[in-house]
Structure formats: structure tokens, C-alpha cells
Write an enzyme that holds these catalytic residues in place. Sequence first.
Site, PDB file in Angstrom:
ATOM      1  N   ASN A   9       7.332  -4.236  -1.163  1.00 24.00           N
ATOM      2  CA  ASN A   9       6.009  -4.321  -0.544  1.00 24.00           C
ATOM      3  C   ASN A   9       5.410  -5.692  -0.860  1.00 24.00           C
ATOM      4  O   ASN A   9       4.977  -5.930  -1.979  1.00 24.00           O
ATOM      5  CB  ASN A   9       5.134  -3.187  -1.111  1.00 24.00           C
ATOM      6  CG  ASN A   9       3.706  -3.262  -0.628  1.00 24.00           C
ATOM      7  OD1 ASN A   9       3.402  -3.988   0.319  1.00 24.00           O
ATOM      8  ND2 ASN A   9       2.830  -2.512  -1.279  1.00 24.00           N
ATOM      9  N   LYS A  11       2.754  -6.927   0.206  1.00 29.47           N
ATOM     10  CA  LYS A  11       1.280  -6.932   0.232  1.00 29.47           C
ATOM     11  C   LYS A  11       0.801  -8.124   1.072  1.00 29.47           C
ATOM     12  O   LYS A  11       1.463  -8.471   2.050  1.00 29.47           O
ATOM     13  CB  LYS A  11       0.729  -6.930  -1.196  1.00 29.47           C
ATOM     14  CG  LYS A  11       1.351  -5.802  -2.020  1.00 29.47           C
ATOM     15  CD  LYS A  11       0.707  -5.578  -3.338  1.00 29.47           C
ATOM     16  CE  LYS A  11       1.421  -4.439  -4.043  1.00 29.47           C
ATOM     17  NZ  LYS A  11       0.797  -4.061  -5.306  1.00 29.47           N
ATOM     18  N   HIS A  98      -1.027   3.612   0.243  1.00 32.58           N
ATOM     19  CA  HIS A  98      -0.862   2.810  -0.969  1.00 32.58           C
ATOM     20  C   HIS A  98      -2.186   2.821  -1.726  1.00 32.58           C
ATOM     21  O   HIS A  98      -3.256   2.833  -1.116  1.00 32.58           O
ATOM     22  CB  HIS A  98      -0.446   1.380  -0.599  1.00 32.58           C
ATOM     23  CG  HIS A  98      -0.084   0.571  -1.793  1.00 32.58           C
ATOM     24  ND1 HIS A  98      -1.037  -0.016  -2.586  1.00 32.58           N
ATOM     25  CD2 HIS A  98       1.113   0.312  -2.368  1.00 32.58           C
ATOM     26  CE1 HIS A  98      -0.429  -0.624  -3.602  1.00 32.58           C
ATOM     27  NE2 HIS A  98       0.882  -0.439  -3.487  1.00 32.58           N
ATOM     28  N   GLU A 100      -3.883   0.645  -3.047  1.00 29.91           N
ATOM     29  CA  GLU A 100      -4.846  -0.402  -2.660  1.00 29.91           C
ATOM     30  C   GLU A 100      -5.581  -0.008  -1.380  1.00 29.91           C
ATOM     31  O   GLU A 100      -6.759  -0.321  -1.219  1.00 29.91           O
ATOM     32  CB  GLU A 100      -4.114  -1.748  -2.502  1.00 29.91           C
ATOM     33  CG  GLU A 100      -3.723  -2.301  -3.864  1.00 29.91           C
ATOM     34  CD  GLU A 100      -2.411  -3.067  -3.901  1.00 29.91           C
ATOM     35  OE1 GLU A 100      -1.939  -3.533  -2.848  1.00 29.91           O
ATOM     36  OE2 GLU A 100      -1.845  -3.192  -5.008  1.00 29.91           O
ATOM     37  N   GLU A 170       3.200   6.045  -7.679  1.00 22.77           N
ATOM     38  CA  GLU A 170       2.813   4.774  -8.289  1.00 22.77           C
ATOM     39  C   GLU A 170       1.562   4.979  -9.127  1.00 22.77           C
ATOM     40  O   GLU A 170       0.449   5.040  -8.577  1.00 22.77           O
ATOM     41  CB  GLU A 170       2.507   3.745  -7.198  1.00 22.77           C
ATOM     42  CG  GLU A 170       3.672   3.502  -6.270  1.00 22.77           C
ATOM     43  CD  GLU A 170       3.489   2.189  -5.518  1.00 22.77           C
ATOM     44  OE1 GLU A 170       4.307   1.302  -5.726  1.00 22.77           O
ATOM     45  OE2 GLU A 170       2.520   2.063  -4.767  1.00 22.77           O
ATOM     46  N   GLY A 176       0.915  -3.952 -10.703  1.00 24.76           N
ATOM     47  CA  GLY A 176       0.542  -5.358 -10.834  1.00 24.76           C
ATOM     48  C   GLY A 176      -0.080  -5.696 -12.174  1.00 24.76           C
ATOM     49  O   GLY A 176      -0.651  -6.764 -12.353  1.00 24.76           O
ATOM     50  N   SER A 216       4.988  -2.232 -11.539  1.00 29.68           N
ATOM     51  CA  SER A 216       5.584  -3.199 -12.467  1.00 29.68           C
ATOM     52  C   SER A 216       7.073  -2.954 -12.709  1.00 29.68           C
ATOM     53  O   SER A 216       7.577  -3.146 -13.820  1.00 29.68           O
ATOM     54  CB  SER A 216       4.806  -3.212 -13.787  1.00 29.68           C
ATOM     55  OG  SER A 216       3.453  -3.580 -13.561  1.00 29.68           O
TER      56      SER A 216
HETATM   57  P1  PGA Z   1       3.973  -4.031  -8.540  1.00 33.19           P
HETATM   58  O1  PGA Z   1       3.409  -3.255  -7.248  1.00 33.19           O
HETATM   59  O2  PGA Z   1       5.454  -3.854  -8.526  1.00 33.19           O
HETATM   60  O3  PGA Z   1       3.541  -5.464  -8.346  1.00 33.19           O
HETATM   61  O4  PGA Z   1       3.341  -3.387  -9.726  1.00 33.19           O
HETATM   62  C1  PGA Z   1       3.945  -2.056  -6.838  1.00 33.19           C
HETATM   63  C2  PGA Z   1       3.239  -1.574  -5.606  1.00 33.19           C
HETATM   64  O5  PGA Z   1       2.009  -1.707  -5.527  1.00 33.19           O
HETATM   65  O6  PGA Z   1       3.877  -1.054  -4.669  1.00 33.19           O
END
Ligand code: PGA
Length: 254
Positions: A9, A11, A98, A100, A170, A176, A216
Site C-alpha cells: 500500500n 498510500k 484502511h 487512515e 492492522e 507507520g 510496521s
Molecule cells: P506500515 O503501514 O507498514 O507503514 O506500518 C501498513 C499499512 O498501513 O497498511
Amino acid sequence: MRKKIVAGNWKMNKTLEEGVKLVEETLQLFTAQPTDNAIMIFCPPFISLEKISLMVDGKSNVFTAAQNCYSEKSGAYTGEVSVSMIKSVGAQYVILGHSERRQYFDETNEMLARKTNLVLEEGLNPIFCVGELLEVREGNKQEELVGKQISEGLFHLSAEELQKVVIAYEPVWAIGTGKVATDEQAQEMHAFIRKILAAKYNAEVANEISILYGGSCKPSNAAGFFSQKDIDGGLIGGASLVATDFVGIINKFQ
Ligand code: PGA
């Protein structure tokens, strides 16, 4: 046999040119590796989706996903993108819900249930994201919350429809942040998700669904997650922006 999946992803990262370069590098590394038992999905921004889909067209085990779609089929929704548009440029998957999107764009379970229907109606596969905030985990209410996200977002589906869905767990506190769930914490939630799917549908259906871990995930910790019995791959953010890291993660299935 459940599909093993590693989805990247991006983003809101990578211009068209940067994205093309990343995919070129990633494919070069990926095709040089014996990764037959896992599929790779690129999830670029909408603006690059057509180009990246053409780049992977015909490559075995490589697909693309949109990061979102709108909750209506078509019409006067300036700036939004429909599932049929996503399908028309060659993507096979759509990430839905997601964290976000849930956090910054107020996406609700009810809205996500509608989006799920639209994705399935077009014959595409949702990658349906769930996960709890830190305060929920600290209050030990994570199963209640994830259970609600799944029941309100997916339980209206028939068993046949559900089998087209990929679920991504997640924990929001691990996205992140560099803070990673332990293999055991992730496995525990994946087992819980499979348990509630089995209770609502049946064990066979629950066993067919791929459940990805996200948050992460990197080459150094992926093997630990992927060795857990209910973890079928990863939804990768930051590490999918670097070809060697992304392919390094998928190779942890070997
Ligand atoms: P990350 O994001 O691997 O940067 O923690 C995962 C995600 O939001 O899908």
C-alpha cells in the site's frame, strides 16, 4: 489452500514516474525469486493505477489494487472514483476501510459494507481492513472492536461472496510507528477473526479466507508473522516503497 498474499500500500506516495521505477525494480527482483506460492499486489494511488496495471498484466502472481473506492456506482460525486472505473484500468483488488480512511475520512462500517457490495458486484476482490486504536488495546477491547468491524462490514455477505474477500488486520498503533505487534498478538487476533467467521459461516469458509497482518512489517520481522498458522501474508506500507524490502518480505514465505 489459502492464498498467500503480500500487498504493498503506497498510500499517498510516489509520482507516476517514481511508481513506474519502483515497479520495474520490484518485478526484476521478484521474478528472479522462486515465489510461486505467493502473490504480490501493488496498491498505487489512483493516478498511477492504469499504468501499473498494464506493467503487471499477464505476469503470473502479480496484481494491482486501488486504495479506496466511492460508495456509489456513479453520478455527481466530484473527485470520487467508482469501482467500475477501477476495474476498467485492470485492477483486481480494492483496499477498503484502511484505518487512515476510517480515522481521517470518517468511514463507517455501514459505508464500508456498501463499498464491499459494490466491489463484489463488479467481480473484484475487497481487501477489507480492520484494527484497533491503542486505547482500545490498552482497555483489552480489541476483539470486541474488530468483531464489530467485521460483523457490520461483512456479515451481510453470503458465504460465496465472503470467500472473495481478503481481510487485513492492522493494529492502528503499529501502523507507520515502528511499533510492531508481537507474532503472538497478531496470531491471536487472526485466530479470533477466523473463529468468528467459522461461527457465522462455517469452518470450511473460515479456512479459505486469507487474513493479512499489517503494521510496521519489514523483512526482519515478516518471517515471524508468516510462520503463524492464521497469518497468510501482509499489507505493507512503508516497506513497500523500497523494492528490496518489499521483495525481501515476500521471500520470507520460502
Ligand atoms: P506500515 O503501514 O507498514 O507503514 O506500518 C501498513 C499499512 O498501513 O497498511
